[in-house]
Design a protein around this motif. Sequence first.
Motif, mmCIF file in Angstrom:
data_model
loop_
_atom_site.group_PDB
_atom_site.id
_atom_site.type_symbol
_atom_site.label_atom_id
_atom_site.label_comp_id
_atom_site.label_asym_id
_atom_site.label_seq_id
_atom_site.Cartn_x
_atom_site.Cartn_y
_atom_site.Cartn_z
ATOM 1 N N TYR A 195 4.171 -1.135 0.647
ATOM 2 C CA TYR A 195 3.728 -2.076 -0.387
ATOM 3 C C TYR A 195 2.857 -1.331 -1.392
ATOM 4 O O TYR A 195 1.995 -0.540 -1.002
ATOM 5 C CB TYR A 195 2.911 -3.219 0.225
ATOM 6 C CG TYR A 195 3.707 -4.068 1.182
ATOM 7 C CD1 TYR A 195 4.378 -5.203 0.729
ATOM 8 C CD2 TYR A 195 3.805 -3.729 2.522
ATOM 9 C CE1 TYR A 195 5.124 -5.987 1.612
ATOM 10 C CE2 TYR A 195 4.549 -4.494 3.409
ATOM 11 C CZ TYR A 195 5.198 -5.622 2.945
ATOM 12 O OH TYR A 195 5.935 -6.377 3.823
ATOM 13 N N ALA A 196 3.085 -1.605 -2.684
ATOM 14 C CA ALA A 196 2.308 -0.924 -3.720
ATOM 15 C C ALA A 196 2.273 -1.779 -4.983
ATOM 16 O O ALA A 196 3.016 -2.753 -5.117
ATOM 17 C CB ALA A 196 2.903 0.442 -4.017
ATOM 18 N N ASP A 197 1.416 -1.362 -5.916
ATOM 19 C CA ASP A 197 1.238 -2.094 -7.165
ATOM 20 C C ASP A 197 2.338 -1.827 -8.189
ATOM 21 O O ASP A 197 2.569 -2.656 -9.065
ATOM 22 C CB ASP A 197 -0.111 -1.746 -7.795
ATOM 23 C CG ASP A 197 -1.283 -2.312 -7.006
ATOM 24 O OD1 ASP A 197 -1.163 -3.428 -6.462
ATOM 25 O OD2 ASP A 197 -2.324 -1.634 -6.938
ATOM 26 N N THR A 198 2.995 -0.665 -8.105
ATOM 27 C CA THR A 198 4.021 -0.311 -9.089
ATOM 28 C C THR A 198 5.275 0.200 -8.387
ATOM 29 O O THR A 198 5.203 0.685 -7.254
ATOM 30 C CB THR A 198 3.517 0.793 -10.042
ATOM 31 O OG1 THR A 198 3.386 2.018 -9.306
ATOM 32 C CG2 THR A 198 2.196 0.411 -10.699
ATOM 33 N N PRO A 199 6.421 0.129 -9.071
ATOM 34 C CA PRO A 199 7.649 0.673 -8.484
ATOM 35 C C PRO A 199 7.533 2.174 -8.196
ATOM 36 O O PRO A 199 7.982 2.638 -7.142
ATOM 37 C CB PRO A 199 8.723 0.394 -9.544
ATOM 38 C CG PRO A 199 8.184 -0.718 -10.365
ATOM 39 C CD PRO A 199 6.695 -0.561 -10.336
ATOM 40 N N ASP A 200 6.964 2.929 -9.121
ATOM 41 C CA ASP A 200 6.831 4.378 -8.907
ATOM 42 C C ASP A 200 5.974 4.681 -7.691
ATOM 43 O O ASP A 200 6.287 5.581 -6.906
ATOM 44 C CB ASP A 200 6.224 5.060 -10.139
ATOM 45 C CG ASP A 200 7.183 5.098 -11.308
ATOM 46 O OD1 ASP A 200 8.408 4.941 -11.096
ATOM 47 O OD2 ASP A 200 6.711 5.287 -12.452
#
Length: 121
Positions: A70-75
């Motif tokens: 899980y992360a804030d951005t696709p990259d």
Amino acid sequence: MIAPIFAVCAASQAVNSLIGGDTLRLYPFGLQDDNVIYPYAVWQNISGEPENYLAQRPDADTFTLQVDVYADTPDEVITVAAALRDAIEPHAYITRWGGQEIDSDTRRYRYSFDVDWIVRR
């Protein structure tokens, strides 16, 4: 009865640089219910069995794990998933590249993959 995913990933400098710090943000049982810091990853057994024999006790166990990042951005989510992949592949097999989506609960980017692991007893 547990694959050594945490120890393997904790030994990776790349993984630690992305989801490390005071503690490695790689959580078992598919849950992270602590103070949420992004990015992070969770894992859980989705199947497994001992290598059974008629003449002796099993000498290995096989596991299929699901790993979710899980992360804030696709990259960011792809970078963390790639670091986990690179740490895991010398020890186990990636068997499925799963969904890339915005998680309905966290509203963060999620990347999922499965790992097959053979663990000698």
